[in-house]
Design an enzyme around this catalytic site. Structure first.
Site, PDB file in Angstrom:
ATOM      1  CD  GLN A 182     -22.713  42.146  27.156  1.00 33.09           C
ATOM      2  OE1 GLN A 182     -22.154  43.220  27.323  1.00 33.09           O
ATOM      3  NE2 GLN A 182     -23.422  41.560  28.099  1.00 33.09           N
TER       4      GLN A 182
ATOM      5  CG  HIS B  99     -20.389  48.394  33.299  1.00 35.61           C
ATOM      6  ND1 HIS B  99     -20.727  47.137  33.715  1.00 35.61           N
ATOM      7  CD2 HIS B  99     -20.367  49.166  34.412  1.00 35.61           C
ATOM      8  CE1 HIS B  99     -20.917  47.143  35.021  1.00 35.61           C
ATOM      9  NE2 HIS B  99     -20.712  48.365  35.477  1.00 35.61           N
TER      10      HIS B  99
ATOM     11  CG  ASP C 249     -18.996  43.226  28.930  1.00 30.91           C
ATOM     12  OD1 ASP C 249     -19.091  44.462  28.881  1.00 30.91           O
ATOM     13  OD2 ASP C 249     -19.419  42.552  29.885  1.00 30.91           O
TER      14      ASP C 249
ATOM     15  CE  LYS D 247     -28.288  52.317  29.272  1.00 30.09           C
ATOM     16  NZ  LYS D 247     -28.623  51.122  28.524  1.00 30.09           N
TER      17      LYS D 247
ATOM     18  CG  HIS E  57     -16.566  45.258  33.301  1.00 29.65           C
ATOM     19  ND1 HIS E  57     -16.750  44.027  32.720  1.00 29.65           N
ATOM     20  CD2 HIS E  57     -17.805  45.781  33.498  1.00 29.65           C
ATOM     21  CE1 HIS E  57     -18.037  43.812  32.579  1.00 29.65           C
ATOM     22  NE2 HIS E  57     -18.705  44.840  33.036  1.00 29.65           N
TER      23      HIS E  57
ATOM     24  NE  ARG F 166     -28.325  40.107  29.282  1.00 36.89           N
ATOM     25  CZ  ARG F 166     -27.907  41.349  29.089  1.00 36.89           C
ATOM     26  NH1 ARG F 166     -28.661  42.192  28.399  1.00 36.89           N
ATOM     27  NH2 ARG F 166     -26.755  41.757  29.570  1.00 36.89           N
TER      28      ARG F 166
ATOM     29  CB  CYS G 165     -20.613  43.359  35.540  1.00 38.74           C
ATOM     30  SG  CYS G 165     -21.729  43.803  34.217  1.00 38.74           S
TER      31      CYS G 165
END
Length: 585
Positions: free
Chosen positions: A323, A457, A325, A411, A327, A305, A276
């Site tokens: 990910q 997201h 991912d 979410k 945005h 992580r 992000c």
RNA sequence: GCCGAAAUAGCUCAAUUGGUAGAGCAACUGAUUUGUAAUCAGUAGGUUACGGGUUCAAGUCCUGUUUUCGGCACCA
């Protein structure tokens, strides 16, 4: 899999079986104290305090035998109603039951149930007699924190399941056995998908050629989908200064779950745990007009992580993962439309993979948890109400889940049931009013004023790693043709006589962008066929005199008995259609 | 991280109460030249995860670490 909790009769039975377990444990371990023994989807468990004693896997057999003995005696299960005072008196020597009773609201009807020499505080209901508890199995034993809090002591938890008859019990046990064969860790090893090594480290898988192929194909698949929807893909570094995460707010919440700081020349770096912040900076790199929103920035990005050692599992939960991912930077009036587009994309992708959502979960904050959630009631109310309204408008049925939100916003999580019955989140779409504030993101509206965009997201495949774990378990490793690392395996009947024709077909398929192998080893046909099948290659071509003389191929599909013969051009056309259609098995 | 269990050849597994580490498959060599799930013979393959200890003797017992498994807790 049978969901015990959803079946009223089996629920009562399993709960009664938990009492039977407790009674047997009490016989064998007289000092045992009992916490709770609820019914769960997979049967029942009971949490037990045994002091210094430990129940081991091997002990389950003797506990089962004791349960069978009690069941044979066939005592009735007798219900008794108590006042709070009576209950406190009756269980005065049991700290766990006192804890339960003291936490009950005034006026609650308290009941306890007695079977033979065993009495337990319980809401019920129960079956009539322990005699009916015959078809059960104790499955596993583990530690479990008292009241689910890791600050508390660990109790022993014994799991089991009970059925009406032995046929159902046996078919359940067979299903559990089948699950072992579907385990993505087993399949991943057998099919050369991934490996791990202690010198590399826990939760850091190495993707082998077959796995890397599937990985690349899934990336290309989702990238193409996203591009067609106007996403702009970027590449950003897998690390950043710790400052970046202090700005975003992640530092305060997650620094202990990140790989530790790297320091050099007075600067501090960390491996990124999410993308992000990088994407926020890309948005901020230029001025944006209200006309150009939404802006959709996507990345197939590796994150790091420091997952708890006990949480790591194959490629499902790892310490580095990729990910899917993105945005989405939108004007407030575009939230609904953009959200709908994300949901449509999720449904489109699930359709391609023959998947279905188990249910949609609206994950909200727990307002009492001031530590986890960013403290701004107004912002939260606005975000949650917006999201709720969007989902209602879209006609999506959802379950609200308190305390499941991200620290920055609510979410929508799409919950999936894996083939071995585990619930997991793959896709998610999150509403964020916080990041735009933190990074001071703006766009210029029609009157020339600077306004705050809203960030969505979202992840569709979730992480590529976890998605592959899901797919392997779903397909038992027999991936659909479009994803199979090797799509066609060619076996010439006779190495000498048919190799040339086999090579010709091999080149032809290669030129048609089909992933093909030629097995011209000096082995019997049956041997090579067996290997082709155990490798779960979708198409095995057998080429001999007949095929060569007629310009044909004979193929056998994975797991099928029959052989089909086609002209070579026809075959290429046929398989090409199947690949392009991304047909599922 | 916590409560348990486990780690033996590339893979799947054996190895009485502590007493010479084995087998099948895979690999390699040779023979065989095959029409749909394992052709035959031979060869090689191991500091029993890693470190420390007990013992005349440790794969086996004790201990530390790592990894794996079943749960718990966690999951931006």
């Amino acid at each position: 899999m049978k969901n015990i909790k959803e079946d009223e009769k089996l629920s009562i039975m399993n709960h009664s079986c938990a009492h039977l377990l407790a009674q047997a444990v009490k016989h064998l371990y007289p000092h045992a104290l009992f916490w709770v023994g609820p019914v769960i989807e997979e049967g029942f468990y009971y949490d037990i305090d045994l002091g210094e004693d430990v129940i081991k896997e091997d002990d389950l057999v003797k506990i089962e035998q004791e349960m069978k003995k009690i069941s044979k005696d066939g005592k009735r299960i007798v219900r008794e109603e108590l006042t709070k005072v009576e209950a406190l008196e009756k269980f005065k020597s049991d700290p766990y039951k006192l804890d339960l009773i003291n936490n009950m609201e005034e006026g609650t009807l308290i009941t306890c149930y007695t079977q033979g020499d065993f009495t337990d505080l319980c809401r019920g209901p129960h079956i009539e007699t322990v005699k009916d508890l015959r078809n059960f199995k104790l499955l596993k034993v583990s530690g479990a924190y008292f009241k689910g809090d890791s600050k508390n002591k660990v109790l022993q938890r014994v799991y089991g399941i009970c059925f009406d008859n032995d046929t159902e019990l046996n078919s359940h046990l067979e299903w559990l056995e089948d699950c072992k064969g579907r385990d993505h860790r087993k399949l991943g090893k057998e099919l050369g998908i991934f490996m791990s090594h202690e010198l590399v480290g826990l939760g850091l898988p190495l993707w082998l050629p077959n796995g890397a192929k599937v990985f690349d194909l899934l990336q290309a698949y989702i990238r193409e989908k996203e591009e067609s929807l106007g996403y702009l893909h970027v590449h950003t570094p897998c690390m950043a200064t710790s400052e970046l995460y202090k700005v975003s707010g992640h530092w305060d919440h997650y620094k202990d779950d990140m790989f530790p700081l790297m320091e050099r020349d007075g600067e501090e770096f960390v491996l990124r745990p999410m993308n992000c912040p990088h994407h926020m900076l890309i948005y901020k790199n230029e001025l944006h007009s209200y006309r150009n929103l939404p802006i959709r920035i996507g990345e197939l990005a590796h994150d790091y992580r420091f997952e708890a050692s006990g949480a790591v599992c194959g490629i499902e939960r790892v310490r580095t993962f990729c990910q899917n991912d993105a945005h989405l930077y939108v004007r407030p009036d575009q939230i609904g439309e953009e959200f709908a587009a994300v949901v449509a994309l999720i449904q489109d992708v699930y359709n391609d993979f023959g998947m279905e959502a188990e249910y949609y979960r609206l994950s909200l904050r727990d307002p009492s948890d001031k530590e986890k959630y960013f403290d701004d009631d107004e912002m939260w109310n606005k975000a949650e109400n917006t999201l709720r309204a969007v989902l209602d408008t879209l006609g999506i049925k959802y379950v609200e889940a308190i305390g499941e939100a991200a620290f920055y916003g609510p979410k929508l999580d799409v919950q999936i049931k894996s083939a071995i019955g585990h619930e997991l989140t793959l896709s998610t779409c999150q509403l964020d009013f916080l990041a735009p504030e933190r990074f001071d993101l703006t766009y210029v509206d029609e009157s020339g004023e600077k306004k705050r965009p809203v960030v969505l997201h979202r992840a569709i495949l979730g992480s590529i790693d976890r998605f592959i774990a899901y797919l392997l378990e779903k397909t038992k490793g027999a991936l659909p043709v479009w994803l199979a690392p090797t799509q066609v395996n060619i076996i010439p009947v006779n190495i000498e006589y048919h190799r040339e024709y086999a090579k010709e077909i091999y080149e032809l398929l290669r030129n048609n962008h089909i992933r093909v192998e030629l097995d011209d080893r000096n082995e019997k046909l049956g041997y090579r066929m067996r290997e082709s099948q155990t490798r779960k290659i979708p198409y095995t071509l057998i080429l001999g005199d007949r095929e060569r003389d007629n310009g044909e191929v004979s193929y056998r599909l994975h797991g099928k008995e029959e052989t089909i013969t086609l002209g070579i051009d026809e075959f290429i056309k046929y398989i090409d259609i199947e690949i392009k259609a991304k047909k599922n098995n």
